[in-house]
Design a protein around this motif. Structure first.
Motif, PDB file in Angstrom:
ATOM      1  N   LEU A 151       0.833  -1.201   0.000  1.00 40.36           N
ATOM      2  CA  LEU A 151       0.000   0.000   0.000  1.00 40.36           C
ATOM      3  C   LEU A 151       0.869   1.253   0.000  1.00 40.36           C
ATOM      4  O   LEU A 151       0.607   2.203  -0.743  1.00 40.36           O
ATOM      5  CB  LEU A 151      -0.932  -0.019   1.215  1.00 40.36           C
ATOM      6  CG  LEU A 151      -1.899   1.158   1.383  1.00 40.36           C
ATOM      7  CD1 LEU A 151      -2.756   1.345   0.141  1.00 40.36           C
ATOM      8  CD2 LEU A 151      -2.776   0.938   2.613  1.00 40.36           C
ATOM      9  N   ALA A 152       1.912   1.257   0.820  1.00 46.09           N
ATOM     10  CA  ALA A 152       2.819   2.410   0.859  1.00 46.09           C
ATOM     11  C   ALA A 152       3.492   2.618  -0.490  1.00 46.09           C
ATOM     12  O   ALA A 152       3.619   3.755  -0.966  1.00 46.09           O
ATOM     13  CB  ALA A 152       3.868   2.203   1.952  1.00 46.09           C
ATOM     14  N   ALA A 153       3.920   1.523  -1.129  1.00 51.95           N
ATOM     15  CA  ALA A 153       4.570   1.630  -2.430  1.00 51.95           C
ATOM     16  C   ALA A 153       3.606   2.177  -3.475  1.00 51.95           C
ATOM     17  O   ALA A 153       3.975   3.020  -4.305  1.00 51.95           O
ATOM     18  CB  ALA A 153       5.098   0.260  -2.857  1.00 51.95           C
ATOM     19  N   ARG A 154       2.349   1.708  -3.434  1.00 50.59           N
ATOM     20  CA  ARG A 154       1.363   2.187  -4.411  1.00 50.59           C
ATOM     21  C   ARG A 154       1.076   3.673  -4.242  1.00 50.59           C
ATOM     22  O   ARG A 154       0.862   4.397  -5.214  1.00 50.59           O
ATOM     23  CB  ARG A 154       0.071   1.373  -4.258  1.00 50.59           C
ATOM     24  CG  ARG A 154      -1.030   1.777  -5.245  1.00 50.59           C
ATOM     25  CD  ARG A 154      -2.080   0.687  -5.338  1.00 50.59           C
ATOM     26  NE  ARG A 154      -2.716   0.405  -4.075  1.00 50.59           N
ATOM     27  CZ  ARG A 154      -3.710   1.137  -3.570  1.00 50.59           C
ATOM     28  NH1 ARG A 154      -4.131   2.224  -4.214  1.00 50.59           N
ATOM     29  NH2 ARG A 154      -4.266   0.802  -2.424  1.00 50.59           N
ATOM     30  N   LEU A 203      -1.680   4.425   7.290  1.00 53.92           N
ATOM     31  CA  LEU A 203      -2.145   3.570   6.203  1.00 53.92           C
ATOM     32  C   LEU A 203      -3.445   2.838   6.546  1.00 53.92           C
ATOM     33  O   LEU A 203      -4.027   2.180   5.678  1.00 53.92           O
ATOM     34  CB  LEU A 203      -1.057   2.566   5.838  1.00 53.92           C
ATOM     35  CG  LEU A 203       0.193   3.193   5.195  1.00 53.92           C
ATOM     36  CD1 LEU A 203       1.346   2.204   5.185  1.00 53.92           C
ATOM     37  CD2 LEU A 203      -0.106   3.684   3.788  1.00 53.92           C
ATOM     38  N   GLY A 204      -3.888   2.932   7.804  1.00 51.22           N
ATOM     39  CA  GLY A 204      -5.213   2.415   8.147  1.00 51.22           C
ATOM     40  C   GLY A 204      -5.271   1.158   8.976  1.00 51.22           C
ATOM     41  O   GLY A 204      -6.355   0.596   9.168  1.00 51.22           O
ATOM     42  N   SER A 205      -4.143   0.704   9.512  1.00 45.77           N
ATOM     43  CA  SER A 205      -4.147  -0.547  10.287  1.00 45.77           C
ATOM     44  C   SER A 205      -5.145  -0.509  11.441  1.00 45.77           C
ATOM     45  O   SER A 205      -6.022  -1.380  11.557  1.00 45.77           O
ATOM     46  CB  SER A 205      -2.751  -0.827  10.844  1.00 45.77           C
ATOM     47  OG  SER A 205      -1.813  -0.985   9.824  1.00 45.77           O
ATOM     48  N   LEU A 206      -5.009   0.488  12.308  1.00 47.54           N
ATOM     49  CA  LEU A 206      -5.886   0.577  13.474  1.00 47.54           C
ATOM     50  C   LEU A 206      -7.297   0.983  13.063  1.00 47.54           C
ATOM     51  O   LEU A 206      -8.279   0.517  13.656  1.00 47.54           O
ATOM     52  CB  LEU A 206      -5.314   1.567  14.488  1.00 47.54           C
ATOM     53  CG  LEU A 206      -6.098   1.768  15.783  1.00 47.54           C
ATOM     54  CD1 LEU A 206      -6.348   0.449  16.498  1.00 47.54           C
ATOM     55  CD2 LEU A 206      -5.369   2.746  16.702  1.00 47.54           C
ATOM     56  N   THR A 207      -7.412   1.816  12.047  1.00 45.43           N
ATOM     57  CA  THR A 207      -8.730   2.235  11.556  1.00 45.43           C
ATOM     58  C   THR A 207      -9.577   1.024  11.201  1.00 45.43           C
ATOM     59  O   THR A 207     -10.758   0.931  11.575  1.00 45.43           O
ATOM     60  CB  THR A 207      -8.581   3.131  10.310  1.00 45.43           C
ATOM     61  OG1 THR A 207      -7.633   4.151  10.562  1.00 45.43           O
ATOM     62  CG2 THR A 207      -9.910   3.754   9.927  1.00 45.43           C
TER      63      THR A 207
END
Length: 287
Positions: free
Chosen positions: A13-16, A58-62
């Motif tokens: 996701l970070a790379a995209r 990036l949304g892990s906890l979300t």
């Protein structure tokens, strides 16, 4: 069912997005789903909870909060990350209208911008702004009932310290004005990308009434700041500048029932409130 992010998904996701974690923004992304589940469980969210999450990244906890059924008000200062969060939630099966993303600085967010009003704060906070963010949100959001934040372990120790502890200080007292706080566990560096060089700690807190209703919070916090600015000095000396002289400081302290020879680290928030209240009483003129 909401799918959580693992190490491979985080990096992809970070790379995209063309995102590289920056030290300036204190970005360390959680990539371990079990840690996310542990944080969400420790937050003890009610079914109707509205959560304000600061720094969702990036949304892990979300995704974990959405999976638990919460409505989430996510506040993200990085515009690229803020712009991608809703799509990430949709891609992972959490696109049912319970996520609102605010591309904003949490240190400047206001209650008027967060609707529905948050009842809980749950966040993996950037180390460099953790304490100011927590105190700002507690001051700004009167609807908060409780919270759980992940911060640097040393910060967690300071936030939950009691009088007499070596790490007890300004953050300890100011958080205690709003809430009862307790340590809620340690988090190892290995669950983050990039890996930080420190452990993290969880801090849980429950809101309560201030110790005194007859003295403004700002007045109390000025006493706290003065007492710990020179923490090795007695309160009589440390509060001299604040009170207008050492003798006046001693008079106020005695009126508040506090030993002028004590140090700030020995006092609870109630005593600091008593000092601020006593300072508002006119000094007694010598006979």
């Amino acid at each position: 069912m909401t799918e959580l992010l693992g190490p491979a998904e985080i990096r992809a996701l970070a790379a995209r997005l063309g995102v590289a974690p920056t030290k300036r923004l204190g970005q360390n992304f959680v990539h371990d789903p079990n840690t996310v589940r542990r944080i969400v469980a420790a937050a003890e969210l009610a079914p109707d909870e509205v959560v304000v999450e600061v720094g969702p990244g990036l949304g892990s906890l979300t995704l974990g909060l959405l999976a638990a059924g919460a409505r989430v008000q996510a506040v993200e200062v990085d515009p690229v990350l803020a712009g991608a969060l809703a799509a990430t939630a949709a891609d992972r099966g959490a696109a049912d209208g319970r996520l609102t993303v605010h591309a904003a600085d949490a240190l400047r967010i206001t209650a008027a911008e967060l609707s529905p009003a948050p009842t809980a704060l749950v966040a993996n906070l950037p180390y460099n702004v953790a304490v100011p963010v927590v105190l700002h949100l507690l001051a700004e959001l009167p609807t908060l009932r409780h919270g759980l934040v992940m911060v640097q372990k040393e910060v967690a120790d300071r936030l939950t310290a009691g009088p007499g502890s070596k790490v007890y200080g300004v953050p300890s007292v100011k958080l205690a004005w709003y809430a009862a706080a307790r340590p809620a566990g340690r988090v190892p560096p290995s669950v983050f990308w990039p890996v930080p060089n420190v452990d993290s700690g969880l801090v849980a807190f429950t809101l309560r009434e201030p110790p005194r209703a007859d003295v403004p919070r700002a007045d109390v916090f000025r006493v706290v700041d003065a007492a710990f600015a020179q923490r090795r000095k007695t309160l009589r000396a440390a509060l001299a500048g604040w009170a207008g002289g050492a003798e006046r400081a001693a008079q106020v302290l005695v009126a508040a029932g506090v030993d002028p020879g004590a140090r700030g680290e020995a006092l609870g928030v109630e005593a600091f409130a008593d000092i601020a209240a006593a300072a508002n009483v006119p000094a007694t003129a010598p006979e």
